[in-house]
Design an enzyme around this catalytic site. Structure first.
Site, PDB file in Angstrom:
ATOM      1  N   TYR A 162     -45.534  -0.338 -12.347  1.00 16.93           N
ATOM      2  CA  TYR A 162     -45.970  -1.246 -13.418  1.00 16.93           C
ATOM      3  C   TYR A 162     -45.879  -2.707 -12.970  1.00 16.93           C
ATOM      4  O   TYR A 162     -46.780  -3.501 -13.226  1.00 16.93           O
ATOM      5  CB  TYR A 162     -45.152  -1.020 -14.690  1.00 16.93           C
ATOM      6  CG  TYR A 162     -45.454  -2.073 -15.750  1.00 16.93           C
ATOM      7  CD1 TYR A 162     -46.715  -2.158 -16.320  1.00 16.93           C
ATOM      8  CD2 TYR A 162     -44.481  -2.995 -16.149  1.00 16.93           C
ATOM      9  CE1 TYR A 162     -47.012  -3.135 -17.276  1.00 16.93           C
ATOM     10  CE2 TYR A 162     -44.761  -3.965 -17.097  1.00 16.93           C
ATOM     11  CZ  TYR A 162     -46.033  -4.026 -17.660  1.00 16.93           C
ATOM     12  OH  TYR A 162     -46.314  -4.996 -18.597  1.00 16.93           O
ATOM     13  N   ARG A 175     -52.941  -7.556 -11.389  1.00 20.77           N
ATOM     14  CA  ARG A 175     -53.692  -8.033 -12.561  1.00 20.77           C
ATOM     15  C   ARG A 175     -53.708  -9.552 -12.591  1.00 20.77           C
ATOM     16  O   ARG A 175     -54.759 -10.169 -12.830  1.00 20.77           O
ATOM     17  CB  ARG A 175     -53.054  -7.475 -13.838  1.00 20.77           C
ATOM     18  CG  ARG A 175     -53.589  -8.118 -15.115  1.00 20.77           C
ATOM     19  CD  ARG A 175     -53.116  -7.416 -16.378  1.00 20.77           C
ATOM     20  NE  ARG A 175     -51.672  -7.380 -16.553  1.00 20.77           N
ATOM     21  CZ  ARG A 175     -51.056  -6.822 -17.584  1.00 20.77           C
ATOM     22  NH1 ARG A 175     -51.753  -6.237 -18.545  1.00 20.77           N
ATOM     23  NH2 ARG A 175     -49.746  -6.827 -17.673  1.00 20.77           N
ATOM     24  N   TYR A 186     -42.210 -14.045 -19.843  1.00 17.82           N
ATOM     25  CA  TYR A 186     -40.998 -13.263 -19.595  1.00 17.82           C
ATOM     26  C   TYR A 186     -40.282 -13.834 -18.373  1.00 17.82           C
ATOM     27  O   TYR A 186     -40.913 -14.241 -17.400  1.00 17.82           O
ATOM     28  CB  TYR A 186     -41.354 -11.804 -19.272  1.00 17.82           C
ATOM     29  CG  TYR A 186     -41.653 -10.896 -20.454  1.00 17.82           C
ATOM     30  CD1 TYR A 186     -41.385 -11.268 -21.764  1.00 17.82           C
ATOM     31  CD2 TYR A 186     -42.200  -9.637 -20.247  1.00 17.82           C
ATOM     32  CE1 TYR A 186     -41.669 -10.409 -22.822  1.00 17.82           C
ATOM     33  CE2 TYR A 186     -42.484  -8.773 -21.294  1.00 17.82           C
ATOM     34  CZ  TYR A 186     -42.220  -9.168 -22.580  1.00 17.82           C
ATOM     35  OH  TYR A 186     -42.493  -8.312 -23.615  1.00 17.82           O
ATOM     36  N   ARG A 200     -49.953 -11.017 -27.724  1.00 20.60           N
ATOM     37  CA  ARG A 200     -49.427  -9.981 -28.628  1.00 20.60           C
ATOM     38  C   ARG A 200     -50.492  -9.435 -29.555  1.00 20.60           C
ATOM     39  O   ARG A 200     -50.422  -8.293 -29.994  1.00 20.60           O
ATOM     40  CB  ARG A 200     -48.278 -10.544 -29.475  1.00 20.60           C
ATOM     41  CG  ARG A 200     -47.090 -10.999 -28.669  1.00 20.60           C
ATOM     42  CD  ARG A 200     -46.361  -9.858 -28.024  1.00 20.60           C
ATOM     43  NE  ARG A 200     -45.256 -10.329 -27.195  1.00 20.60           N
ATOM     44  CZ  ARG A 200     -44.585  -9.561 -26.351  1.00 20.60           C
ATOM     45  NH1 ARG A 200     -44.895  -8.277 -26.224  1.00 20.60           N
ATOM     46  NH2 ARG A 200     -43.620 -10.057 -25.631  1.00 20.60           N
ATOM     47  N   GLU A 236     -44.125   3.019 -28.064  1.00 19.34           N
ATOM     48  CA  GLU A 236     -44.976   1.826 -28.147  1.00 19.34           C
ATOM     49  C   GLU A 236     -46.066   2.146 -29.177  1.00 19.34           C
ATOM     50  O   GLU A 236     -46.580   3.264 -29.189  1.00 19.34           O
ATOM     51  CB  GLU A 236     -45.565   1.538 -26.764  1.00 19.34           C
ATOM     52  CG  GLU A 236     -46.417   0.284 -26.680  1.00 19.34           C
ATOM     53  CD  GLU A 236     -46.868  -0.011 -25.234  1.00 19.34           C
ATOM     54  OE1 GLU A 236     -46.026   0.027 -24.297  1.00 19.34           O
ATOM     55  OE2 GLU A 236     -48.073  -0.264 -25.057  1.00 19.34           O
TER      56      GLU A 236
HETATM   57  C1  3EB Z   1     -43.962  -5.399 -23.940  1.00 19.48           C
HETATM   58  O1  3EB Z   1     -44.005  -5.896 -25.073  1.00 19.48           O
HETATM   59  C2  3EB Z   1     -44.174  -3.904 -23.902  1.00 19.48           C
HETATM   60  O2  3EB Z   1     -48.611  -5.130 -19.530  1.00 19.48           O
HETATM   61  O3  3EB Z   1     -50.483  -5.140 -20.630  1.00 19.48           O
HETATM   62  C3  3EB Z   1     -47.193  -3.777 -24.120  1.00 19.48           C
HETATM   63  C4  3EB Z   1     -48.559  -4.098 -24.144  1.00 19.48           C
HETATM   64  C5  3EB Z   1     -46.515  -3.841 -22.911  1.00 19.48           C
HETATM   65  C6  3EB Z   1     -49.232  -4.470 -22.977  1.00 19.48           C
HETATM   66  C7  3EB Z   1     -49.260  -4.954 -20.560  1.00 19.48           C
HETATM   67  C8  3EB Z   1     -47.196  -4.213 -21.752  1.00 19.48           C
HETATM   68  C9  3EB Z   1     -48.542  -4.538 -21.776  1.00 19.48           C
HETATM   69  O4  3EB Z   1     -43.709  -6.049 -22.915  1.00 19.48           O
HETATM   70  C10 3EB Z   1     -45.073  -3.478 -22.834  1.00 19.48           C
END
Ligand code: 3EB
Length: 317
Positions: free
Chosen positions: A142, A149, A201, A214, A311
């Protein structure tokens, strides 16, 4: 335009059963189980390689109020209608020497394709990849995907990143699938006040933070919710406690919906669940928490952080 006066033009439906026929107003169809349609059928569903926890096939249909025109161009299979476009790119990882460079290629090909289209504004993407948690530390697949990406997106400003989902596939296929919806008008990204922006992050989650918003609000009022988990701030919550992770995720979805204007009702609710044994209980919890008319679709698969058990995503329309 006042948002409450918006003319919705997109809805998502989930149908169950073995027939994978796609109506004429479908922009994008995802198949979970079932057998693939003829390769020559331009409106064939994306074979996600994911399955529903109860074992029966399902189809997820993204429909616009107009007929769509489908085509292919190089690696891109697309369909367009009503100012919206869907695209699908499937790449053999081995041809690129791994997940990271395959992700870079997929995203840069998407960018080149979109630059030639009126529907060039990226709104929502889904990423399906094999063995998402394989590899340790920064070598986890990942995290490698996130780095590729980010390279493929190039200098895209953070405020133009789409809503997204990135999940594993339980059975290896050797392929990375990138699927998207884009539009002739840009959407408005929405962030969750309870969560750190994913693209900010801290370093502990990998060398490249995940490139997504989001949620994304369309000019026509719909709100695309990204895959949402039990994360507060940037930290995973309730390790090992599925019921609490579901409740935390539902709280995140409520906050996200509020932040996005609070319009519409959840549609096409999908739950990615690490352990299929818990599907019925989670389906009940989610149905109750989101008060949806239609039962959520529970898909058994892996999620991007090892400690996350669930999720959830939906469209509010
Ligand atoms: C998160 O909130 C959970 O890498 O495109 C959720 C939606 C998550 C998309 C992405 C990752 C992705 O970090 C993981």
């Amino acid at each position: 335009m006042r948002p409450e006066a918006a003319a919705r033009q997109l809805r998502v439906e989930i149908t169950r059963g073995a027939r994978l026929e796609v109506p004429a107003d479908v922009l994008l169809a995802f198949a979970y189980g079932g057998s693939p349609a003829e390769e020559t059928d331009p409106s064939r569903p994306v074979m996600t390689g994911l399955s529903v926890a109860d074992g029966a096939p399902a189809l997820e249909l993204w429909r616009v109020a107009a007929p769509v025109a489908a085509g292919t161009e190089n690696d891109v299979r697309y369909a367009a209608g009503n100012g919206l476009l869907s695209g699908v790119i499937e790449l053999e990882e081995a041809r690129f020497g791994g997940i990271s460079d395959a992700a870079e290629a997929a995203y840069s090909r998407m960018g080149e394709f979109l630059a030639r289209r009126p529907e060039r504004h990226l709104l929502r993407v889904w990423n399906f990849l094999d063995a998402i948690n394989a590899g340790d530390g920064d070598n986890e697949r990942y995290r490698q995907f996130c780095s590729g990406r980010a390279r493929g997106l190039g200098d895209q400003p953070a405020e133009r990143l789409p809503a997204a989902t990135a999940v594993g596939r339980p059975v290896a296929s050797g392929r990375l699938q990138l699927c998207w919806l884009s539009g002739s008008e840009p959407g408005v990204p929405v962030e969750n006040p309870r969560q750190v922006r994913a693209y900010r992050y801290p370093r502990q989650y990998g060398p490249s933070p995940p490139s997504f918003a989001r949620a994304m609000r369309l000019p026509t009022g719909e709100l695309f919710g990204s895959g949402t988990s039990s994360i507060v701030g940037h930290e995973s919550r309730h390790e090992g406690d599925l019921a609490s992770q579901v409740l935390e995720t539902l709280q995140n979805l409520r906050e996200l919906h509020r932040a996005g204007g609070g319009l519409g009702v959840p549609q096409g609710v999908k739950v990615y669940l690490r352990d299929a044994l818990n599907a019925l209980e989670v389906e009940r919890q989610v149905g109750e928490g989101l008060s949806t008319a239609v039962a959520p679709l529970v898909i058994a698969t892996d999620i991007c952080r090892r400690e996350l058990l669930v999720e959830i995503e939906c469209l509010w329309s």
